[in-house]
Design a protein around this motif. Structure first.
Motif, PDB file in Angstrom:
ATOM      1  N   MET A   1     -35.016-107.507 -22.086  1.00 40.96           N
ATOM      2  CA  MET A   1     -35.017-109.145 -22.108  1.00 40.96           C
ATOM      3  C   MET A   1     -35.644-109.453 -20.833  1.00 40.96           C
ATOM      4  SD  MET A   1     -33.684-111.657 -23.687  1.00 40.96           S
ATOM      5  CE  MET A   1     -32.864-113.270 -23.528  1.00 40.96           C
ATOM      6  N   ALA A   2     -35.654-108.726 -19.876  1.00 36.89           N
ATOM      7  CA  ALA A   2     -36.351-109.289 -18.771  1.00 36.89           C
ATOM      8  C   ALA A   2     -37.757-109.173 -18.845  1.00 36.89           C
ATOM      9  CB  ALA A   2     -35.924-108.414 -17.408  1.00 36.89           C
ATOM     10  N   TRP A   3     -38.341-108.241 -19.451  1.00 39.05           N
ATOM     11  CA  TRP A   3     -39.750-108.157 -19.825  1.00 39.05           C
ATOM     12  C   TRP A   3     -40.125-109.423 -20.960  1.00 39.05           C
ATOM     13  CZ3 TRP A   3     -43.300-105.803 -17.328  1.00 39.05           C
ATOM     14  CH2 TRP A   3     -43.116-104.827 -16.684  1.00 39.05           C
ATOM     15  N   ILE A   4     -39.288-109.684 -21.790  1.00 38.19           N
ATOM     16  CA  ILE A   4     -39.663-110.964 -22.750  1.00 38.19           C
ATOM     17  C   ILE A   4     -39.694-112.236 -21.585  1.00 38.19           C
ATOM     18  CG2 ILE A   4     -38.784-112.582 -24.378  1.00 38.19           C
ATOM     19  CD1 ILE A   4     -37.634-109.536 -25.703  1.00 38.19           C
ATOM     20  N   ALA A   5     -38.569-112.478 -20.982  1.00 35.37           N
ATOM     21  CA  ALA A   5     -38.647-113.624 -20.104  1.00 35.37           C
ATOM     22  C   ALA A   5     -40.025-113.327 -19.056  1.00 35.37           C
ATOM     23  CB  ALA A   5     -37.422-113.671 -19.134  1.00 35.37           C
ATOM     24  N   ALA A  47     -37.870-115.815 -12.373  1.00 31.75           N
ATOM     25  CA  ALA A  47     -36.506-115.844 -11.349  1.00 31.75           C
ATOM     26  C   ALA A  47     -35.456-114.831 -12.265  1.00 31.75           C
ATOM     27  CB  ALA A  47     -35.933-116.984 -10.917  1.00 31.75           C
ATOM     28  N   LEU A  48     -35.579-115.152 -13.737  1.00 36.53           N
ATOM     29  CA  LEU A  48     -34.455-114.273 -14.536  1.00 36.53           C
ATOM     30  C   LEU A  48     -34.984-112.824 -14.548  1.00 36.53           C
ATOM     31  CD1 LEU A  48     -33.660-116.884 -17.322  1.00 36.53           C
ATOM     32  CD2 LEU A  48     -32.111-116.035 -15.528  1.00 36.53           C
ATOM     33  N   ALA A  49     -36.207-112.862 -14.840  1.00 38.98           N
ATOM     34  CA  ALA A  49     -36.630-111.135 -14.756  1.00 38.98           C
ATOM     35  C   ALA A  49     -36.586-110.583 -13.513  1.00 38.98           C
ATOM     36  CB  ALA A  49     -38.328-111.335 -15.167  1.00 38.98           C
ATOM     37  N   MET A  50     -36.678-111.165 -12.418  1.00 35.87           N
ATOM     38  CA  MET A  50     -36.624-110.687 -11.068  1.00 35.87           C
ATOM     39  C   MET A  50     -35.220-110.121 -10.756  1.00 35.87           C
ATOM     40  SD  MET A  50     -38.799-112.577  -8.520  1.00 35.87           S
ATOM     41  CE  MET A  50     -40.819-112.377  -8.474  1.00 35.87           C
ATOM     42  N   ARG A  51     -34.298-110.580 -11.600  1.00 39.39           N
ATOM     43  CA  ARG A  51     -32.978-110.046 -11.491  1.00 39.39           C
ATOM     44  C   ARG A  51     -32.827-108.674 -12.055  1.00 39.39           C
ATOM     45  NH1 ARG A  51     -29.261-114.454 -14.691  1.00 39.39           N
ATOM     46  NH2 ARG A  51     -28.874-116.072 -13.030  1.00 39.39           N
ATOM     47  N   THR A  52     -33.673-108.263 -12.834  1.00 37.82           N
ATOM     48  CA  THR A  52     -33.625-106.797 -13.203  1.00 37.82           C
ATOM     49  C   THR A  52     -34.880-106.129 -12.794  1.00 37.82           C
ATOM     50  OG1 THR A  52     -32.670-107.487 -15.311  1.00 37.82           O
ATOM     51  CG2 THR A  52     -33.695-105.165 -15.428  1.00 37.82           C
ATOM     52  N   LEU A  53     -36.068-106.833 -12.993  1.00 36.80           N
ATOM     53  CA  LEU A  53     -37.334-105.958 -12.526  1.00 36.80           C
ATOM     54  C   LEU A  53     -37.699-106.055 -10.999  1.00 36.80           C
ATOM     55  CD1 LEU A  53     -39.252-107.183 -15.329  1.00 36.80           C
ATOM     56  CD2 LEU A  53     -38.119-105.064 -15.212  1.00 36.80           C
ATOM     57  N   PRO A  54     -38.373-105.148 -10.433  1.00 40.20           N
ATOM     58  CA  PRO A  54     -38.893-105.337  -9.072  1.00 40.20           C
ATOM     59  C   PRO A  54     -39.502-106.325  -8.755  1.00 40.20           C
ATOM     60  CG  PRO A  54     -39.157-103.058  -9.952  1.00 40.20           C
ATOM     61  CD  PRO A  54     -38.725-103.733 -11.201  1.00 40.20           C
ATOM     62  N   THR A  55     -39.436-107.154  -7.688  1.00 36.13           N
ATOM     63  CA  THR A  55     -40.111-108.240  -7.235  1.00 36.13           C
ATOM     64  C   THR A  55     -41.488-108.129  -7.505  1.00 36.13           C
ATOM     65  OG1 THR A  55     -38.583-109.116  -5.999  1.00 36.13           O
ATOM     66  CG2 THR A  55     -40.710-109.831  -5.356  1.00 36.13           C
ATOM     67  N   GLY A  56     -42.198-107.285  -6.708  1.00 36.78           N
ATOM     68  CA  GLY A  56     -43.444-106.841  -6.720  1.00 36.78           C
ATOM     69  C   GLY A  56     -44.345-106.731  -8.249  1.00 36.78           C
ATOM     70  N   THR A  57     -43.606-105.887  -9.027  1.00 37.18           N
ATOM     71  CA  THR A  57     -43.927-105.777 -10.468  1.00 37.18           C
ATOM     72  C   THR A  57     -43.966-106.925 -11.233  1.00 37.18           C
ATOM     73  OG1 THR A  57     -43.377-103.377 -10.447  1.00 37.18           O
ATOM     74  CG2 THR A  57     -43.383-104.443 -12.542  1.00 37.18           C
TER      75      THR A  57
END
Length: 104
Positions: A1-5, A47-57
């Motif tokens: 879901m994070a990648w879709i966002a 912001a939603l994606a950064m809940r799960t994924l690393p900030t840099g990526t």
């Protein structure tokens, strides 16, 4: 879901960047409104994606998608000239985004 966002928010980055260019210093209403709405939605998705994924990526993928789509749209509409080197470098950006996804 994070990648879709993240991908959707990257597309919205291209929308707001293009709208900003067409807003003529916020003197044109419709592109200015599109800019604000797309910017807000793009930031929310990031912001939603950064809940799960690393900030840099997250940030690099977001910027990469937005930059590649913005330049591609500008070239497709004739607002920016097309060149073989531009295409090579755009493919490098896309390759980097795909590589970061593959590593995560």
């Amino acid at each position: 879901m994070a990648w879709i966002a993240l991908v959707v928010s990257g597309v919205l980055e291209a929308v707001w960047a293009t709208a900003l260019g067409k807003a003529a210093g916020f003197s044109r209403l419709v592109p200015s409104v599109v800019f604000v709405v797309a910017l807000l939605l793009s930031m929310i998705g990031l912001a939603l994606a950064m809940r799960t994924l690393p900030t840099g990526t997250s940030y690099v993928v977001w910027v990469g998608i937005g930059a590649a789509l913005t330049v591609t749209y500008a070239m497709a509409t004739g607002e920016e000239p097309v060149s073989a080197l531009k295409i090579v470098f755009l493919l490098a950006i896309v390759g980097g985004v795909i590589g970061l996804k593959a590593l995560h």
